[in-house]
Design a protein around this motif. Structure first.
Motif, PDB file in Angstrom:
ATOM      1  N   ALA A  27       2.182  -2.476   0.850  1.00 36.78           N
ATOM      2  CA  ALA A  27       1.294  -2.559   2.007  1.00 36.78           C
ATOM      3  C   ALA A  27       0.121  -3.463   1.663  1.00 36.78           C
ATOM      4  O   ALA A  27      -0.503  -3.303   0.619  1.00 36.78           O
ATOM      5  N   GLY A  28      -0.147  -4.413   2.502  1.00 40.78           N
ATOM      6  CA  GLY A  28      -1.213  -5.368   2.235  1.00 40.78           C
ATOM      7  C   GLY A  28      -0.912  -6.259   1.042  1.00 40.78           C
ATOM      8  O   GLY A  28      -1.803  -6.894   0.501  1.00 40.78           O
ATOM      9  N   ASN A  33       4.305   1.663  -1.264  1.00 39.69           N
ATOM     10  CA  ASN A  33       4.625   2.815  -0.435  1.00 39.69           C
ATOM     11  C   ASN A  33       5.208   3.880  -1.371  1.00 39.69           C
ATOM     12  O   ASN A  33       6.236   3.645  -2.004  1.00 39.69           O
ATOM     13  N   PRO A  89       7.030   5.876   5.889  1.00 37.41           N
ATOM     14  CA  PRO A  89       6.402   4.650   6.401  1.00 37.41           C
ATOM     15  C   PRO A  89       7.414   3.572   6.762  1.00 37.41           C
ATOM     16  O   PRO A  89       7.225   2.840   7.726  1.00 37.41           O
ATOM     17  N   GLU A  93       7.902   1.865  10.400  1.00 39.10           N
ATOM     18  CA  GLU A  93       7.876   0.413  10.580  1.00 39.10           C
ATOM     19  C   GLU A  93       9.105  -0.067  11.349  1.00 39.10           C
ATOM     20  O   GLU A  93       9.007  -0.913  12.248  1.00 39.10           O
ATOM     21  N   SER A 104       4.960  -5.800  11.374  1.00 37.18           N
ATOM     22  CA  SER A 104       3.906  -5.854  10.367  1.00 37.18           C
ATOM     23  C   SER A 104       4.535  -6.320   9.059  1.00 37.18           C
ATOM     24  O   SER A 104       4.867  -5.495   8.200  1.00 37.18           O
ATOM     25  N   SER A 106       5.374  -7.344   5.379  1.00 37.73           N
ATOM     26  CA  SER A 106       4.795  -6.958   4.096  1.00 37.73           C
ATOM     27  C   SER A 106       5.674  -7.504   2.979  1.00 37.73           C
ATOM     28  O   SER A 106       6.788  -7.937   3.224  1.00 37.73           O
ATOM     29  N   TYR A 129      10.205  -8.331   7.190  1.00 38.97           N
ATOM     30  CA  TYR A 129      10.095  -7.534   8.414  1.00 38.97           C
ATOM     31  C   TYR A 129      11.501  -7.098   8.851  1.00 38.97           C
ATOM     32  O   TYR A 129      12.490  -7.765   8.559  1.00 38.97           O
TER      33      TYR A 129
END
Length: 162
Positions: A27-28, A33, A89, A93, A104, A106, A129
């Motif tokens: 993430a980011g 995760n 998560p 997603e 989103s 990642s 994605y």
């Protein structure tokens, strides 16, 4: 002589076994995760250069083939169907992508480990994605695990060797 032996040992290393791997969704681009780590199979780690054919004026014996662009296959992840009260998560997603067309991207890190758990290499997939989600067939005459298959597109990947 010692340098020659080191080179031979490097070239003759035992092949890496394919069953010691981990998949980490970052993430980011940084924070992994902690829930979606275990997968039964990872496939689609491949790339190829697309070629363009150019005919030279007046030359009928051959054509020139030049690099045009790089193509990447989808990263395919398979695991047993997860029915847990803790929301995944990754499932959230995928649901956002397919239910509300919200993406989103990642980074995804696939790591290969030695027997002792030390990472020895892997691949990092940039801006991944969801593009496909499927579930194995349900069969009343079979006693097999339900498999979730998730496919991710990505912009590119880098090979990591440690």
């Amino acid at each position: 002589m010692l340098d020659v032996l080191k080179a031979i040992n490097f070239a003759d290393r035992e092949p890496t076994l394919s069953h010691r791997f981990g998949v980490f969704f970052l993430a980011g681009g940084i924070i992994p995760n902690p829930i979606d780590l275990r997968f039964q199979r990872v496939s689609g780690i491949s790339t190829e250069v697309q070629l363009e054919t150019i005919n030279e004026g007046g030359e009928n014996l051959h054509m020139h083939r030049v690099p045009k662009m790089t193509n990447y296959n989808n990263l395919v992840l398979e695991r047993g169907f997860v029915a847990s009260p803790i929301p995944s998560p990754l499932h959230l997603e995928f649901k956002a992508a397919f239910n509300s067309f919200t993406f989103s991207p990642s980074n995804v890190l696939v790591t290969v480990f030695k027997e002792n758990g030390i990472p020895i290499g892997g691949w990092i997939f940039k801006k991944a994605y969801p593009v496909k989600w499927s579930v194995s067939d349900l069969d009343a005459q079979s006693n097999s695990v339900i498999i979730d298959t998730m496919e991710l597109a990505y912009s590119n990947f880098q090979i990591l060797r440690m």
